[in-house]
Design an enzyme around this catalytic site. Sequence first.
Site, PDB file in Angstrom:
ATOM      1  N   CYS A 107       0.825  -1.212   0.000  1.00 30.23           N
ATOM      2  CA  CYS A 107       0.000   0.000   0.000  1.00 30.23           C
ATOM      3  C   CYS A 107       0.859   1.263   0.000  1.00 30.23           C
ATOM      4  CB  CYS A 107      -0.963  -0.005   1.186  1.00 30.23           C
ATOM      5  SG  CYS A 107      -2.319  -1.176   0.947  1.00 30.23           S
ATOM      6  N   CYS A 163      14.393  43.505 -17.305  1.00 31.44           N
ATOM      7  CA  CYS A 163      13.490  42.363 -17.164  1.00 31.44           C
ATOM      8  C   CYS A 163      12.034  42.834 -17.140  1.00 31.44           C
ATOM      9  CB  CYS A 163      13.799  41.585 -15.887  1.00 31.44           C
ATOM     10  SG  CYS A 163      15.420  40.823 -15.889  1.00 31.44           S
ATOM     11  N   CYS A 166     -19.006  52.103 -50.753  1.00 34.59           N
ATOM     12  CA  CYS A 166     -20.055  53.113 -50.637  1.00 34.59           C
ATOM     13  C   CYS A 166     -20.216  53.607 -49.207  1.00 34.59           C
ATOM     14  CB  CYS A 166     -21.353  52.499 -51.126  1.00 34.59           C
ATOM     15  SG  CYS A 166     -22.778  53.526 -50.842  1.00 34.59           S
TER      16      CYS A 166
END
Lengths: 157, 511
Positions: free
Chosen positions: B144, B252, B292
């Site tokens: 286990c 940075c 147009c």
Amino acid sequence: MQASRARLFKEYKEVQREKSADPDIQLICDDSNIFKWTALIKGPSETPFEGGVFQLAFSIPEQYPLLPPQVRFLTKIFHPNVHFKTGEICLDILKNAWSPAWTLQSVCRAIIALMAHPEPDSPLNCDSGNLLRSGDIRGYQSMARMYTRLAAMPKKG
Amino acid sequence: MARKSKEDDYCCDADDDDYEDYNSTDEDNPEECEKDYDFVTEDDVRRCQDEVTAEISDRLSVPRGFAAAFLRHCRWDAERLENEWFADERRVRGAVGLAAAGGLDGDVPTALNSLPLTCAICFDIYAPGEMRSAGCSHYYCHECWRGYIRAAVGNGARCLLLRCPGPGCTVPVVRELVDAAAAGEDRARYAMFVVRSFVEEGTSKYVRWCPGPGCTLAVRSESGSRLYEVTCKCKHVFCFRCGEDAHRPASCETTRAWVDKCRSDGETSSWVLANTKHCPECRRAIEKNQGCNHMTCGAPCYHQFCWLCLGSWADHSGNFFHCNRYAAAKSEFTEEKTRERQARASLERFLHYYERFTAHGASMKKAQEDLDNLRADGGGLYQLGDAIGVPPTELDFLLEAYARIVEARRVLRWTYAHVYHLDPARDNVEFYEYLQGEAEKSLERLHHCAEEERDLLKKDLYYYGAAIPAGYAAGKYMEFREKLCHLNLVTRNHFSTLVEGFESGMAEVVS
């Protein structure tokens, strides 16, 4: 696979032996599939769920107990941490706080505790969570009680 | 300890050494003093980590696994751990889940059962010695434990926080237990997470993994250095501080902002603002994609309006192409118009810098490819050497020129990110742009010479073939060599001025 089967079989025997030990929980294994279980739990007293009987569906993964079982409410319930439509439950021990030393029985106990002590800050049912967060305890209780009566109690007459 | 970078890879030291030949007068080359780093392998990191852990384990009289847990809690800062420990031992113990004081035998990272017990995971009964605990009273069988640790390791680095499976038990599962209970490959993965944690979670600012794809090296700098740019052995060039691609002379912070800006879909919304107008009736955004000016909004609005003045088309009867209502309509839509104009201007501005940033990046990549081709076995260098009649080793100056080009392109591209983030109100943008322009000009000349004139030279010599006049090839070659070396030097000076100027916020250059 084998380990999970063996463990579930032991849990099954344990449940048979202790049937009367916890009157609030009744665990039933599917006749043909040991990875499917249902449970009937009683709504805790002094909560809006009192008097109701709620049905849970367990779907157990093959890696059980290393992975948690999937549990959802089959009975409709108005609770901040239960999805109103799907019955999905938001409970830490069913997610990342799972430990293989938990059992189906202890999961049921944890769910009963969750019914009595909702966590409105991580809601799956926002309406329900908002009622509690805004302090409308009466509103929450009456809604929850109504749904308990509608869905979790035997119909009269 | 790995070797100093200078000794082993061409690309690391291409810049520094041989300039004396070309009358270099530059004394304080900034690149020179920033080479104080070396490469360490994962093994080196592990050794270093083991030393620290062993030392703490001795000093606090705790097993190594717990020492590692405490150290990790203090981000691998041994000094901080000792201070915290001697100030408040209980708190440190509590933070990793250990009881306030060790048991009778002190702290035990793992123990075997002395009585037959039932494993709470598989529910089988085991004889003494067949079960383990993490030092607490919860014993589980070996099988286990193995499964429990495997599942945890499969979840990634969180396995370093693994606790005893007992519900509510906080006792940590540490290295000793993992080594005793887990399967071989899980032990190895756990060990890997431990080493990574040392670099990634450590406060030591002086070690960092190379972010290059597939690279497993870490770079270590001498403490206290202002290390900025690092060229890894895998050729990846990155910023030691933030791990992004090398970005001198941009800082940075600027780099982060720039990268975010390039990624963000905020630009999309700027585009919408700049290229669409809103229907004056229903406020929907409309992009004009036909000529147009008579606009008819979509369903369900159907409002007809003039694209030019946004006035209702009903007022334009007869006079289609001469919209004389502009002045009148202006006040009505000023706010929207201003916003539109601003958005368009800011988008254009961003695109100006972005295009140049990208273009220099592409050139850099191409130059790097050329450099690799030249360097390859039987590659360009050999062919050119054959054509001119000199051994390829004499052509190193060409490699140096290409290395310079790659480097300069990189610097140049980041200057665009830098200038984009300047504040025109506060910074003397013109001066930055002047420096940038000069450097760019010199680089273009160098690149042109290295690329096109080299080609010409080759063609020229090829044309004469065997009938080449005596001394002709040598003369042409010397001419080319001299010019390229000169341009290289000029470019170097321009770029060192550029970098210095940008990094110091122009103070030195202006004064």
